[in-house]
Write an enzyme that holds these catalytic residues in place. Structure first.
Site, mmCIF file in Angstrom:
data_model
loop_
_atom_site.group_PDB
_atom_site.id
_atom_site.type_symbol
_atom_site.label_atom_id
_atom_site.label_comp_id
_atom_site.label_asym_id
_atom_site.label_seq_id
_atom_site.Cartn_x
_atom_site.Cartn_y
_atom_site.Cartn_z
ATOM 1 C CB THR A 45 -1.001 0.077 1.172
ATOM 2 O OG1 THR A 45 -1.562 1.395 1.204
ATOM 3 C CG2 THR A 45 -0.406 -0.224 2.538
ATOM 4 C CG ASP A 102 -2.916 4.725 1.728
ATOM 5 O OD1 ASP A 102 -2.523 5.499 0.836
ATOM 6 O OD2 ASP A 102 -4.102 4.359 1.836
ATOM 7 C CG MET A 134 -3.882 9.734 -3.252
ATOM 8 S SD MET A 134 -3.791 8.216 -4.233
ATOM 9 C CE MET A 134 -5.050 8.551 -5.446
ATOM 10 C CD GLU A 173 -6.444 10.877 -0.377
ATOM 11 O OE1 GLU A 173 -6.784 11.113 -1.546
ATOM 12 O OE2 GLU A 173 -6.306 9.710 0.061
ATOM 13 C CD GLN A 183 -0.384 10.638 -4.551
ATOM 14 O OE1 GLN A 183 0.163 10.998 -3.531
ATOM 15 N NE2 GLN A 183 -1.510 11.172 -4.981
ATOM 16 N NE ARG A 184 -3.856 4.516 -7.554
ATOM 17 C CZ ARG A 184 -5.099 4.524 -7.130
ATOM 18 N NH1 ARG A 184 -5.364 4.655 -5.852
ATOM 19 N NH2 ARG A 184 -6.092 4.383 -7.979
HETATM 20 O O1 F6P Z 1 -5.504 2.888 -0.613
HETATM 21 C C1 F6P Z 1 -4.611 3.545 -1.424
HETATM 22 C C2 F6P Z 1 -5.185 4.808 -1.987
HETATM 23 O O2 F6P Z 1 -4.316 5.202 -2.981
HETATM 24 C C3 F6P Z 1 -5.438 5.932 -0.965
HETATM 25 O O3 F6P Z 1 -4.301 6.665 -0.659
HETATM 26 C C4 F6P Z 1 -6.457 6.753 -1.674
HETATM 27 O O4 F6P Z 1 -7.247 7.508 -0.796
HETATM 28 C C5 F6P Z 1 -7.274 5.706 -2.345
HETATM 29 O O5 F6P Z 1 -6.434 4.617 -2.596
HETATM 30 C C6 F6P Z 1 -7.894 6.160 -3.641
HETATM 31 O O6 F6P Z 1 -8.645 5.111 -4.129
HETATM 32 P P1 F6P Z 1 -9.369 5.111 -5.528
HETATM 33 O O7 F6P Z 1 -8.322 5.048 -6.562
HETATM 34 O O8 F6P Z 1 -10.211 3.889 -5.481
HETATM 35 O O9 F6P Z 1 -10.136 6.385 -5.607
#
Ligand code: F6P
Length: 409
Positions: A141, A143, A189, A246, A302-303
């Site tokens: 994750t 997070d 995030m 966020e 960022q991901r």
């Molecule tokens: O759980 C990881 C995450 O990237 C959180 O940081 C973020 O709030 C969430 O997923 C966003 O999820 P989605 O892409 O489903 O909107």
């Protein structure tokens, strides 16, 4: 291991979650496992018997190397909550029926808090119903909020992207040297944990003064104090760049993003979809001060930035996948692989397996002792923890000027 295995990906993707799938595959092949299946769209797809054979993709000479360099979830992800067992036994029986059909002995699930809940529910069901199949969690994750483990694969790469991009934004914002600064608010995030936003602190170095303030969700967000801080910075600096999570929320519990939009969507786990915090704050600042503002939301970038992934993170993501298979081969089930730090200088990290019950659905916040007294910065304790996680690079394989990815047919 006599039977086959299956691996799935779940929750928000990361830049390195595919490296964990590569690790699972590599370990299984070393152990002589015949078929390594991939769930298409996690447990949700598995319940519909949507599987692929990883050998079809990973046996090619560049297969594993390309997978490691591919962002997002190669297998497809889902946000699916396993229902409570009572009254929904059919859903659980379906999982075991499909496992039996494909002679699957172990299921590996890469994900965060919510995904570890799936591992817990399935392993609990197996234990209560005399089933021999095994279930292992593979941490993932951005997070970084899973408990027990020192850190989570995916975090180091997202942190590297955040630190790098923030540094570039600071450079840009400084360029005009204007009498009245542009106020740039950068939204990061992380929902309820500030680990990702904290990574803004890593932009600071010999050649960069760093973010002017960093607001984490661990602290209640005080709008008046924020405005005062912005005005002070604007009066004393020619460039102001502020990082906000966020998930920042005011004293009554409402997220700042909800102040702009009350009808925030909610997912299967009841998590609100957050966006718009930076835009809201930037508008407020512009209205109150007349200054030029800019809102940047790192959002998906960022991901998904595997082109800037941390080599440490890629290697550890691979390792946890690999070691989950080794642990399952030793008979372990109902556990998640944890990363256990053994030293900072030089950085050293091993793995072990830990009871999933202590992990599923628990969120680990940024420790209070790493947040500065004024509540809008991080101290050296955080830097010591995080800096090793962003070290090293793995160049993409560029084709026609852009990185090549491995794609499911
Ligand atoms: O759980 C990881 C995450 O990237 C959180 O940081 C973020 O709030 C969430 O997923 C966003 O999820 P989605 O892409 O489903 O909107």
């Amino acid at each position: 291991m006599k039977g086959n295995i299956v691996v799935g990906q779940s929750g928000g993707p990361t830049a390195v979650i595919n490296s964990s799938v590569a690790g699972v595959y590599a370990a299984a092949k070393k152990l002589g496992v015949k078929n390594v299946y991939g769930m298409v769209h996690g447990i949700e797809g598995f319940l519909e018997d949507k599987l692929i054979e990883l050998e079809d993709y990973l046996d090619a000479p560049v297969g594993i190397e390309l997978l490691k360099r591919t962002p997002s979830a190669f297998l497809g992800s889902c946000r699916f909550k396993m229902p409570k067992i009572e009254g929904h036994e059919d859903v659980y029986e379906k999982v075991f029926e499909i496992m039996e059909k494909h002679d699957i002995e172990c299921l590996f699930y890469a994900g965060g808090n919510d995904s570890m809940d799936t591992v817990k529910m399935l392993s609990d069901y197996a234990a209560a119903h005399g089933k021999t199949q095994r279930f292992m969690g593979v941490p993932k994750t951005i997070d970084n909020d899973l408990p027990v483990t020192d850190h989570c694969p995916g975090y180091g790469s997202a942190a590297k992207y955040i630190a790098t991009s923030l540094k570039e934004i600071i450079r840009d914002n400084e360029s005009f040297g204007a009498k009245k600064p542009t106020i740039c608010i950068v939204e990061i995030m992380g929902r309820n944990a500030g680990w990702l936003t904290a990574a803004a602190a890593l932009a600071k170095g010999e050649d960069c003064s760093g973010a002017d303030a960093i607001y984490l969700p661990e602290k209640v967000f005080d709008m008046d104090a924020f405005m005062e801080k912005v005005k002070h910075l604007a009066a004393t600096k020619s460039s102001v760049v502020i990082a906000v999570s966020e998930g920042i929320h005011i004293a009554d519990g409402r997220y700042v993003c909800e102040l702009a939009n009350e009808n925030v969507a909610v997912d299967a786990f009841g998590h609100k979809q957050m966006s718009g915090t930076a835009a809201y704050l930037a508008q407020l600042i512009a209205a109150e001060t007349g200054l030029k503002t800019r809102a940047v939301e790192f959002s998906t970038l960022q991901r998904a930035a595997t082109h800037l992934a941390s080599l440490t993170d890629i290697n550890e993501a691979f390792q946890v996948g690999h070691d989950a298979v080794v642990a399952a081969n030793e008979g372990k089930t109902g556990m998640m692989i944890t990363l256990d730090r053994n030293g900072d200088d030089p950085y050293q990290c091993g793995t072990s397996a830990y009871d999933i019950h202590a992990i599923a659905n628990v969120e680990r916040p940024v420790p209070a002792e790493w947040i500065t007294e004024d509540g809008c910065g991080l101290n050296e304790g955080y830097e010591k923890y995080a800096r090793p996680l962003i070290m090293g690079e793995l160049l993409p394989i560029f084709v026609n000027g852009v990185p090549q990815h491995l794609v499911r047919k």
